[in-house]
Design a protein around this motif. Structure first.
Motif, short mmCIF file in Angstrom:
data_model
loop_
_atom_site.label_atom_id
_atom_site.label_comp_id
_atom_site.label_asym_id
_atom_site.label_seq_id
_atom_site.Cartn_x
_atom_site.Cartn_y
_atom_site.Cartn_z
N LEU A 57 0.94 -1.22 0.18
CA LEU A 57 0.34 0.33 0.02
C LEU A 57 0.91 1.48 0.10
O LEU A 57 0.49 2.26 -0.47
N LEU A 58 2.01 0.90 0.83
CA LEU A 58 3.13 2.76 0.72
C LEU A 58 3.37 2.49 0.15
O LEU A 58 3.52 3.83 -1.36
N SER A 84 2.13 1.70 -3.48
CA SER A 84 1.53 2.34 -4.96
C SER A 84 1.08 3.29 -4.58
O SER A 84 0.94 4.28 -5.10
N VAL A 85 0.66 4.03 -3.19
CA VAL A 85 0.03 4.84 -2.72
C VAL A 85 2.06 6.32 -3.00
O VAL A 85 1.57 7.81 -3.90
N SER A 106 1.97 6.63 -7.15
CA SER A 106 0.84 6.70 -8.32
C SER A 106 0.53 7.71 -7.16
O SER A 106 -0.16 8.03 -6.05
N GLY A 134 -3.84 7.13 -4.83
CA GLY A 134 -3.68 6.92 -3.84
C GLY A 134 -4.84 5.40 -3.80
O GLY A 134 -4.12 4.97 -4.44
N VAL A 135 -5.37 5.54 -2.73
CA VAL A 135 -6.50 4.22 -2.54
C VAL A 135 -7.75 3.91 -3.86
O VAL A 135 -7.98 5.42 -3.85
N THR A 136 -7.41 3.30 -4.37
CA THR A 136 -8.54 2.63 -5.08
C THR A 136 -9.16 1.51 -4.54
O THR A 136 -8.79 1.27 -3.96
N THR A 182 -7.53 -1.81 -4.00
CA THR A 182 -6.99 -2.34 -2.53
C THR A 182 -7.66 -3.12 -1.56
O THR A 182 -7.14 -3.85 -1.62
#
Length: 132
Positions: free
Chosen positions: A89-90, A92-93, A96, A99-101, A104
């Motif tokens: 998650l970190l 990915s954020v 991009s 952020g959270v999609t 997730t």
């Protein structure tokens, strides 16, 4: 005298499992990147490939952490998967701006469940016995 059964008994196996799981995930992503590049495939297959890589890495991480711990494979595997998910998650954020999609939650389920299954398999693996 050293106390058994404390929280510190779980930290080292989980750390090793997370490191191994991250390495397997990275290797899977490299292999899939070569396949995508060589096969001239569209970008739409990158999401399933990344999920498969994450699942394989989580499975390996859960298996290794539970083998090292030797007990409570489901819990140890799930915690290992949770830490792997947070790392994912970190990354990915950071990579991009979106952020959270919606993906997730699917990644969370895939990673934690795969790691928990790996943990159960790691604890239940039969030990080798020498025949005299």
């Amino acid at each position: 005298m050293q106390r058994r059964g404390g929280d510190s008994d779980y930290i080292k196996p989980i750390v090793f499992g997370v490191i191994a799981g991250a390495a397997v995930t990275f290797a899977g992503l490299l292999i899939f990147a070569v396949i995508l590049t060589a096969g001239d495939m569209s970008d739409s297959v990158s999401v399933p490939f990344s999920l498969v890589s994450a699942a394989l890495g989580a499975l390996a991480g859960g298996w290794i952490s539970a083998r090292l711990c030797g007990r409570q494979g489901l819990a140890v595997g799930a915690v290992t998967g949770g830490v792997l998910f947070l790392i994912n998650l970190l990354a990915s954020v950071a990579a991009s701006a979106g952020g959270v999609t919606s993906l997730t939650l699917a990644k969370l389920a895939v990673i934690v469940l795969s790691s928990a299954v790996g943990g159960v398999a790691g604890v239940n693996k039969a030990h080798k016995r020498k025949i005299n």
